[in-house]
Design an enzyme around this catalytic site. Structure first.
Site, mmCIF file in Angstrom:
data_model
loop_
_atom_site.group_PDB
_atom_site.id
_atom_site.type_symbol
_atom_site.label_atom_id
_atom_site.label_comp_id
_atom_site.label_asym_id
_atom_site.label_seq_id
_atom_site.Cartn_x
_atom_site.Cartn_y
_atom_site.Cartn_z
ATOM 1 N N ASP A 122 10.571 4.370 -8.336
ATOM 2 C CA ASP A 122 11.837 4.922 -7.860
ATOM 3 C C ASP A 122 12.749 3.853 -7.267
ATOM 4 O OD1 ASP A 122 11.171 7.568 -8.552
ATOM 5 O OD2 ASP A 122 10.054 7.829 -6.696
ATOM 6 N N ARG B 63 6.095 8.533 7.170
ATOM 7 C CA ARG B 63 7.530 8.549 6.924
ATOM 8 C C ARG B 63 8.375 8.385 8.197
ATOM 9 N NH1 ARG B 63 5.766 6.954 2.783
ATOM 10 N NH2 ARG B 63 5.834 8.101 0.824
ATOM 11 N N ASP C 115 9.153 14.415 1.357
ATOM 12 C CA ASP C 115 9.541 13.147 1.968
ATOM 13 C C ASP C 115 11.030 13.073 2.275
ATOM 14 O OD1 ASP C 115 7.029 12.108 2.170
ATOM 15 O OD2 ASP C 115 7.131 10.902 0.350
ATOM 16 N N SER D 46 1.893 9.227 -9.605
ATOM 17 C CA SER D 46 2.704 8.890 -8.441
ATOM 18 C C SER D 46 1.754 8.714 -7.270
ATOM 19 C CB SER D 46 3.709 10.011 -8.148
ATOM 20 O OG SER D 46 4.424 9.731 -6.960
#
Length: 405
Positions: free
Chosen positions: A15, A95, A124, A176
């Site tokens: 990404d 995060r 996220d 992922s």
């Protein structure tokens, strides 16, 4: 006038590898990449060259591993927080610390926006953005997955190949993954259908399957001080070394592999395989120690708090008054959670093998089946009569009114 500055949460994964050129193509702005080291055990230095080569003006590589453990992992461990009974929150609590550093660098560099690569389907995006809103609500947020024309990981790969951007995945190996010192998650590919058994031989990276674990059990002894692990097998270790040690021991014995279908905050169900070898050991040991150091009412109420705490972490609400208040409650419960726990690890199983604490509430004299001089069993009769009085009153009322269930 100088260009607008955008700070990008950068990992070098698929990404964020394409987001730098995408930002350059769509915004007249300077892109500043920030790579957070939360113990993912990957070489980060190569990101410097890659980020600049693909269009970033500079990159900050930030070592957040110790702070991640002490300020995010340990409070969650002490709370005993587990999302939906299985997920040990490995991605969730990473995060907020990353977003916190993004804010700090954005303000230092005079940036007006922060960009992240989280998808519009996932959790996220919420975790990043709630942290930014809590710490710097004036900063703009750019989320490419919510606005660009790319629709799939396959299209991302095509976009990267067309611009000669090196990427860490291919269409034949399209998982992922998210890794830090606490866990490694796997999503995508065959895992998108819950009917499929995970292809563990090509999936696992931290652990072996229980079938491949040693035929002989391994023992590990952990010492805690006020709910925080400080020693493994009698050796005092730093937070980072302690996690690395337990990850190795757990991984070798097939500990902490979880195949989970979870309820995302955005409303859909998702399926992933999580490897959390050291974390699973820590949770088991901490729970055993609490079993002898917490009184009944505190223990039972703390279980309710643990569930709510897990939801707050999963939902990205770390920087909220409620999470802070719950942490204050949890800290008060950990005052006497000090002692040593011995565990037996065998083919994916964790078996208690002895727990001791100077603050133990367990009294062998009270609970013995043998003769004792401290407990009068006749006292139980009056206790039961009073405790059961509402049952007696209810039964008498039904009898008087000829009510039959």
């Amino acid at each position: 006038m100088s260009k607008e500055k955008i700070v990008l949460a950068y990992s070098g994964g698929l990404d964020t590898s394409i987001i730098i050129p995408w930002l350059k193509e769509n915004y007249d702005a300077e892109v500043i990449a920030v790579a957070a080291d939360v113990g993912q055990a990957e070489e980060l230095e190569h990101l410097n060259e890659k980020a600049v080569k693909t269009g970033a003006s500079k990159i900050f590589i930030e070592d957040l591993t110790k702070e991640f453990i002490t300020d995010f992992i340990y409070p969650t461990l002490k709370a005993g927080a587990v999302y939906e009974g299985k997920y040990l929150l490995g991605t969730s609590f990473a995060r907020p610390i990353i977003a916190k550093r993004l804010v700090e660098i954005a303000e230092r560099e005079g940036a007006s926006a922060i960009c992240h690569g989280a998808t519009g389907k996932g959790n996220d995006q919420v975790r990043f953005e709630l942290t930014i809103k809590a710490l710097a609500p004036h900063l703009k947020i750019i989320a490419p997955w919510r606005i660009w024309d790319i629709k799939s990981r396959e299209e991302e790969i095509d976009y990267a190949l067309a611009r000669n951007i090196p990427i860490p995945v291919s269409k034949s190996s399209n998982y992922s993954r998210d890794r830090n010192i606490w866990h490694l998650s796997h999503e995508g590919s065959e895992l998108e259908n819950p009917a499929n058994e995970p292809l563990y031989d090509r999936l696992l990276q931290l652990s072996v399957t229980p079938e491949k674990a040693p035929d002989k059990p391994a023992y590990v002894e952990l010492e805690f001080e006020q709910g925080i692990p400080v020693k493994v097998d009698g050796e005092k270790l730093s937070p980072i070394e302690l996690m690395k040690t337990l990850n190795k021991i757990g991984g070798e014995n097939g500990i902490g592999i979880a195949d989970i279908v979870e309820n995302r905050l955005v409303g859909m169900k998702s399926r992933g395989v999580y490897e959390t070898p050291g974390g699973t050991i820590l949770y088991a040991a901490h729970q055993e120690l609490e079993s002898i150091t917490l009184d009944r009412d505190t223990s039972h109420y703390k279980a309710l708090v643990a569930q709510r705490f897990a939801e707050l972490v999963y939902y990205g609400q770390w920087y909220t008054p409620l999470r802070e208040a719950l942490s204050a409650f949890v800290d008060s419960t950990q005052k006497y959670v000090t002692g040593t726990v011995k565990l037996k690890l065998y083919k994916g199983n964790i078996i208690p093998a002895g727990t001791v604490s100077p603050y133990s509430l367990f009294s062998e004299e009270l609970c013995t089946f043998g003769e004792d001089n401290v407990y009068n069993q006749k006292d139980a009769e009056g206790f039961i009569n009073l405790f059961g009085l509402p049952c007696t009153v209810q039964a008498n009322m039904k009898k008087a009114n000829n009510i039959k269930d």
